[in-house]
Design an enzyme around this catalytic site. Structure first.
Site, short mmCIF file in Angstrom:
data_model
loop_
_atom_site.label_atom_id
_atom_site.label_comp_id
_atom_site.label_asym_id
_atom_site.label_seq_id
_atom_site.Cartn_x
_atom_site.Cartn_y
_atom_site.Cartn_z
N LEU A 226 21.61 6.37 -21.18
CA LEU A 226 21.68 5.91 -19.79
C LEU A 226 20.50 4.98 -19.48
O LEU A 226 20.69 3.84 -19.03
CB LEU A 226 21.66 7.13 -18.85
N GLU B 93 17.34 2.39 -19.37
CA GLU B 93 17.15 1.05 -19.94
C GLU B 93 15.72 0.59 -19.65
O GLU B 93 15.04 1.18 -18.80
CB GLU B 93 18.16 0.08 -19.32
N PRO B 94 15.30 -0.49 -20.31
CA PRO B 94 13.95 -0.99 -20.00
C PRO B 94 13.79 -1.30 -18.51
O PRO B 94 12.75 -1.06 -17.93
CB PRO B 94 13.86 -2.28 -20.85
N GLN C 102 -7.28 25.99 -22.07
CA GLN C 102 -8.60 26.32 -21.51
C GLN C 102 -9.08 27.67 -22.04
O GLN C 102 -10.24 27.82 -22.43
CB GLN C 102 -8.48 26.35 -19.97
N GLU D 214 15.14 13.68 -17.99
CA GLU D 214 16.23 14.19 -17.13
C GLU D 214 15.91 13.93 -15.66
O GLU D 214 16.34 14.67 -14.78
CB GLU D 214 16.46 15.69 -17.34
N GLU E 128 9.66 13.35 -9.19
CA GLU E 128 9.75 12.77 -7.84
C GLU E 128 11.22 12.56 -7.46
O GLU E 128 11.61 12.78 -6.31
CB GLU E 128 9.01 11.42 -7.77
C1 LIG Z 1 10.76 11.93 -24.25
C2 LIG Z 1 11.81 11.29 -23.42
C3 LIG Z 1 13.14 11.44 -23.75
C4 LIG Z 1 14.12 10.79 -23.00
N1 LIG Z 1 15.44 10.90 -23.37
C5 LIG Z 1 16.38 10.16 -22.73
C6 LIG Z 1 17.75 10.16 -23.18
O1 LIG Z 1 18.12 10.83 -24.17
N2 LIG Z 1 18.64 9.37 -22.54
C7 LIG Z 1 18.29 8.60 -21.47
O2 LIG Z 1 19.16 7.93 -20.93
N3 LIG Z 1 17.01 8.59 -21.00
C8 LIG Z 1 16.05 9.35 -21.61
N4 LIG Z 1 14.75 9.35 -21.16
C9 LIG Z 1 14.39 8.49 -20.04
C10 LIG Z 1 14.03 9.27 -18.78
O3 LIG Z 1 15.17 9.82 -18.20
C11 LIG Z 1 13.27 8.29 -17.86
O4 LIG Z 1 12.01 8.05 -18.46
C12 LIG Z 1 13.10 8.85 -16.46
O5 LIG Z 1 14.33 8.92 -15.78
C13 LIG Z 1 12.12 7.98 -15.64
O6 LIG Z 1 12.50 6.64 -15.71
P1 LIG Z 1 11.43 5.49 -16.10
O7 LIG Z 1 10.71 5.98 -17.28
O8 LIG Z 1 12.13 4.21 -16.18
O9 LIG Z 1 10.42 5.51 -14.90
P2 LIG Z 1 10.54 4.63 -13.56
O10 LIG Z 1 11.92 4.66 -13.06
O11 LIG Z 1 9.91 3.32 -13.81
O12 LIG Z 1 9.63 5.47 -12.58
C14 LIG Z 1 8.23 5.58 -12.78
C15 LIG Z 1 7.68 6.51 -11.73
O13 LIG Z 1 7.86 5.93 -10.44
C16 LIG Z 1 8.05 6.94 -9.48
N5 LIG Z 1 9.33 6.68 -8.79
C17 LIG Z 1 10.34 5.87 -9.16
N6 LIG Z 1 11.33 5.88 -8.25
C18 LIG Z 1 10.94 6.72 -7.27
C19 LIG Z 1 11.53 7.16 -6.04
N7 LIG Z 1 12.74 6.74 -5.63
N8 LIG Z 1 10.85 8.08 -5.31
C20 LIG Z 1 9.63 8.52 -5.71
N9 LIG Z 1 9.03 8.13 -6.84
C21 LIG Z 1 9.66 7.24 -7.62
C22 LIG Z 1 8.05 8.27 -10.25
O14 LIG Z 1 6.75 8.83 -10.24
C23 LIG Z 1 8.39 7.86 -11.65
O15 LIG Z 1 7.90 8.76 -12.63
C24 LIG Z 1 13.76 10.02 -21.88
C25 LIG Z 1 12.41 9.89 -21.53
C26 LIG Z 1 11.44 10.51 -22.28
C27 LIG Z 1 9.99 10.34 -21.89
#
Ligand SMILES: Cc1cc2nc3c(=O)[nH]c(=O)nc-3n(C[C@H](O)[C@H](O)[C@H](O)COP(=O)(O)OP(=O)(O)OC[C@H]3O[C@@H](n4cnc5c(N)ncnc54)[C@H](O)[C@@H]3O)c2cc1C
Length: 380
Positions: free
Chosen positions: A124, A126-127, A335, A362, A366
């Site tokens: 799901l 994406e960059p 700790q 997942e 936030e």
């Molecule tokens: C180890 C690992 C495994 C993963 N596995 C999968 C997988 O199998 N399949 C898949 O599809 N994805 C996967 N992911 C992706 C994961 O679901 C996303 O990293 C996550 O949803 C956060 O998206 P982002 O990293 O793009 O952060 P961003 O969307 O850029 O958000 C960064 C931060 O901004 C803040 N933020 C953003 N929007 C809001 C809002 N509306 N309200 C308040 N705060 C906000 C939050 O603090 C958030 O942490 C994985 C991630 C990790 C780290």
């Protein structure tokens, strides 16, 4: 001890625990060093541990979602990485194939997925977009009678090793956001390029960037109907978030057990450090939180089994509290263990790194709290 569970869950826990002792504990470090546990997944499939809720008509054990959660909790005590791969395969992918796949897809993928012979990744994020997932840029274009998929997915668990990918792609105007996204099952082939993504914790899960370059699939590859991804993904995330709560629970138990045993061996000022009341309080406080979070995680899973409308609310609570607990418990355990806890030889060091992921994947906490707030308002 918990009214949400019965004898069958005791049996499931016993089977999972035996498997963890025999097969996971000896391999946990290897997984942390980057070994993708494909053979363990296959063994779990044979034991019915990979998707315990899958019905017998598809070769599953026909148990329930509480059993899924218990397996994940037990795995996470030793290897949160294996628990992570398991929850994606069992609670999301197998769930989707059972409920939303075409007959053709079911025929080809369902039993092998339940048995751990085929691993399918959930693609799901994406960059461009993780929290705002339905702004995704991957497209599926209609060409003749086929769909042609192009785009890049990021952070995909099992992405390096998966046999197939459940891919969310845009099938209409991007302006319509979640209303024009469809899920497709895409088999690994020449059109799929994967590259490893180095991560702090849950190593060995094959985290990858996955590129789809003109991947062609037919209508039978659609899961959940054309433009139907939103509903399916929300259900997946509720299942997944409940399981992440269970992973947090397992991590906390694994960490505090390790630390408590250390405090009985480690002597300072002429006595084992367990004798210091502050150490006892650290341990007691985490144990109290573990019992509280257990109640929440099992209640969420129980509501899922009963198709209760309260399930989504409890799924958010389980994810939020379970992940917070994992981070608190591993920090406290480290700790208590002092320098040894910080050493890369200590299990708590691995759990500490793994715990952080539960606050992000997942759905970042936030986002989970945004949903929780809305649901809590609705249900009072
Ligand atoms: C180890 C690992 C495994 C993963 N596995 C999968 C997988 O199998 N399949 C898949 O599809 N994805 C996967 N992911 C992706 C994961 O679901 C996303 O990293 C996550 O949803 C956060 O998206 P982002 O990293 O793009 O952060 P961003 O969307 O850029 O958000 C960064 C931060 O901004 C803040 N933020 C953003 N929007 C809001 C809002 N509306 N309200 C308040 N705060 C906000 C939050 O603090 C958030 O942490 C994985 C991630 C990790 C780290």
């Amino acid at each position: 001890m918990f009214p949400q569970l019965d004898e069958i869950h005791t049996l499931v826990r016993k089977t999972a625990r035996e498997f963890v002792e025999k097969r996971v504990e000896p391999n946990a470090r290897r997984i942390d060093q980057g070994w993708y546990p494909k053979e363990l997944l296959r063994e779990m499939g044979e034991l019915g541990l990979l998707a315990p809720h899958a019905p017998p008509e598809y070769g599953g054990p026909g148990l329930d979602f509480r059993s899924m959660v218990i397996v994940v909790e037990e795995l996470a005590k030793a290897s949160p990485a294996l628990a992570t791969v398991t929850e994606v395969q069992g609670s999301m992918i197998v769930y989707d194939l059972i409920h939303y796949a075409s007959g053709e897809l079911k025929e080809k993928w369902l039993e092998p997925a339940i048995r751990g012979e085929k691993i399918i990744a959930f693609a799901l994020s994406e960059p461009c977009c993780g929290s705002d997932a339905f702004s995704l840029e991957t497209t599926a274009e209609r060409v003749g009678g086929s769909w042609v998929i192009n785009g890049t997915k990021l952070w995909i668990t099992s992405g390096l090793y998966a046999d197939a990918f459940l891919v969310a792609a845009r099938t209409g105007s991007p302006k319509e956001k979640h209303k024009t996204v469809t899920l497709f099952l895409v088999e690994r082939g020449r059109c799929v390029e994967t590259a490893p993504v180095a991560v702090m914790g849950v190593r060995g899960t094959g985290t990858a960037e996955v590129k789809f370059n003109n991947c062609e699939v037919g209508d039978e590859a659609i899961v959940g109907g054309l433009n139907g991804a939103f509903k399916v993904v929300l259900e997946d995330l509720n299942n997944g978030r409940t399981c992440v709560g269970a992973i947090g629970l397992g991590i906390a138990q694994g960490a505090i057990k390790e630390a408590e045993s250390y405090t009985k061996r480690r002597v300072a000022f002429d006595m084992p450090i367990i004798n210091f009341q502050v150490v006892q309080h650290y341990i007691a406080s985490i144990k109290a939180q573990i019992e509280a979070v257990r109640g929440v995680v099992y209640t969420a899973a129980y509501f899922r089994d009963k198709n209760s409308e309260l399930f989504p609310l409890y799924a958010q609570i389980a994810k939020y509290l379970g992940s917070r607990l994992a981070v608190d418990a591993t920090r406290t355990a480290m700790q208590i263990m002092g320098g040894f806890g910080y050493s890369t030889d200590s299990k708590v060091e691995m759990l500490y790194r793994d715990a952080k992921a539960t606050e992000i994947y997942e759905g970042a906490n936030e986002i989970v709290l945004n949903t929780l707030f809305k649901l809590a308002e609705k249900y009072g």
